[in-house]
Design a protein around this motif. Structure first.
Motif, short mmCIF file in Angstrom:
data_model
loop_
_atom_site.label_atom_id
_atom_site.label_comp_id
_atom_site.label_asym_id
_atom_site.label_seq_id
_atom_site.Cartn_x
_atom_site.Cartn_y
_atom_site.Cartn_z
N PHE A 1 -27.30 64.35 24.32
CA PHE A 1 -26.93 65.63 23.97
C PHE A 1 -26.00 66.06 22.69
CE2 PHE A 1 -25.26 68.58 27.06
CZ PHE A 1 -26.32 69.28 27.12
N PRO A 2 -26.82 65.77 21.67
CA PRO A 2 -26.22 65.77 20.36
C PRO A 2 -24.48 66.68 20.16
CG PRO A 2 -28.58 67.57 20.32
CD PRO A 2 -27.81 66.73 21.48
N HIS A 3 -23.94 65.97 19.59
CA HIS A 3 -22.85 67.53 19.38
C HIS A 3 -22.55 68.16 18.33
CE1 HIS A 3 -20.93 64.64 22.09
NE2 HIS A 3 -20.64 63.60 21.33
N ASN B 1 -29.46 81.56 32.80
CA ASN B 1 -30.21 80.98 31.86
C ASN B 1 -29.87 79.58 31.71
OD1 ASN B 1 -27.67 80.17 29.90
ND2 ASN B 1 -27.65 82.66 30.58
N SER B 2 -30.26 79.28 29.90
CA SER B 2 -31.00 78.03 29.88
C SER B 2 -29.37 77.09 30.19
CB SER B 2 -31.41 77.51 28.99
OG SER B 2 -31.63 77.89 28.41
N LEU C 1 -29.95 74.43 38.98
CA LEU C 1 -31.21 74.65 38.13
C LEU C 1 -32.59 73.79 39.55
CD1 LEU C 1 -33.06 76.35 36.73
CD2 LEU C 1 -32.98 74.61 34.85
N GLN C 2 -32.27 74.36 40.46
CA GLN C 2 -33.15 73.43 42.27
C GLN C 2 -34.84 74.29 41.00
OE1 GLN C 2 -32.06 73.85 45.68
NE2 GLN C 2 -30.70 73.77 44.95
N ARG D 1 -31.32 66.65 28.70
CA ARG D 1 -31.08 67.90 28.89
C ARG D 1 -29.98 68.86 29.37
NH1 ARG D 1 -30.38 67.80 23.22
NH2 ARG D 1 -30.23 70.20 22.98
N HIS D 2 -30.14 68.18 30.92
CA HIS D 2 -30.04 69.34 31.73
C HIS D 2 -28.23 68.61 32.53
CE1 HIS D 2 -29.40 72.34 35.15
NE2 HIS D 2 -29.82 71.14 35.76
#
Length: 282
Positions: free
Chosen positions: A62-64, A228-229, A181-182, A152-153
């Motif tokens: 997960f980039p800062h 949303n994502s 986010l099932q 990424r989740h």
């Protein structure tokens, strides 16, 4: 304390009383000091290696964002809180959240760093993670919070009653996987989670068999779902906040899913929670 023996010159054995001042000469011998310094250096080297791996995992997972000294306020802060959280922001918010709970509320819980699961998944850092986890004494806690960021989740894994017998009828060990986010299929992580749990038991020197550990239930309650994502990190923080507030002293399988339903909280409650997150310095 007792006595220790070491080779001598004439009789072959010299006995050292560890409670006597003479024992200090033995313990402070240059060879002993050198060996001790080697052990310390090795441990520091291993810790540095682990920290480097975790740092690289943070960038890869997960980039800062770009750092600046600007502090967000008002609407900008609220807008920022709605963005997908990186690991740095998540950890800061989580630690603030943790500190806001009373000592009594924190007592039944312990937690893992949000990068430990992702770092464990890399073969080069597995042993480091298991060593750090062992130091958490998780088998003495009813609940272990394991924030997971992978693919990424964000999702939240909770180990319950790991210190209890697998044959317990009242409070057997189980796992909860809370995912906002099932539709993406949270059980795709199940093989990795079960291997993770098995290695935790093994490194902790527990007597449970592999077969029994693999039978520990992984439960996926139907919790509120994100719109949303970008919201998954905020949902996990809110899951943690509400779970710590509402979790029973002993989690029992017969009460599942208890308060964890798709009506656990509403969007207004989530919005208010996100607005209360302290703005971060960039």
């Amino acid at each position: 304390m007792g006595k220790r023996q070491r080779p001598g010159t004439s009789s072959g054995i010299i006995t050292i009383d560890l409670d006597s001042p003479a024992s200090e000469d033995f313990e402070n011998h240059p060879s002993k000091q050198y060996a001790r310094s080697r052990r310390i250096a090795k441990k520091q080297g291993e810790e540095t290696k682990c920290s480097t791996i975790v740092s690289s995992c943070s960038v890869e997972t997960f980039p800062h964002g770009h750092k600046s000294k600007k502090r967000l306020k008002g609407k900008d802060a609220i807008s920022e809180s709605k963005k997908k959280l990186d690991t740095r922001a998540f950890d800061i918010h989580f630690k603030n959240l943790w500190r806001n709970f009373s000592e009594d509320k924190r007592m039944p819980f312990t937690y893992f760093d949000s990068l430990w699961f992702a770092a464990y998944m890399t073969s080069s850092s597995k042993e480091c993670m298991l060593t750090w986890i062992k130091e958490k004494h998780i088998f003495s806690k009813p609940y272990v919070l394991v924030p997971i960021v992978y693919w990424r989740h964000w999702s939240l894994l909770i180990f319950c009653n790991l210190g209890e017998s697998l044959q317990s009828e009242s409070s057997p060990p189980c796992m909860l996987l809370l995912d906002s986010l099932q539709m993406a299929g949270p059980r795709r992580l199940e093989p990795a989670i079960r291997k993770f749990l098995f290695d935790i038991y093994k490194s902790g020197g527990r007597p449970e068999s592999r077969e029994s550990i693999l039978q520990i239930p992984l439960l996926v309650p139907k919790v509120p779902q994100q719109r949303n994502s970008e919201e998954c990190g905020n949902y996990v923080l809110y899951f943690i906040s509400l779970f710590m507030e509402q979790a029973p002293e002993n989690f029992r399988m017969k009460d599942y899913p208890s308060f964890m339903t798709d009506e656990w909280f509403n969007l207004e409650g989530l919005k208010n929670f996100c607005e209360q997150l302290k703005p971060l310095e960039k």
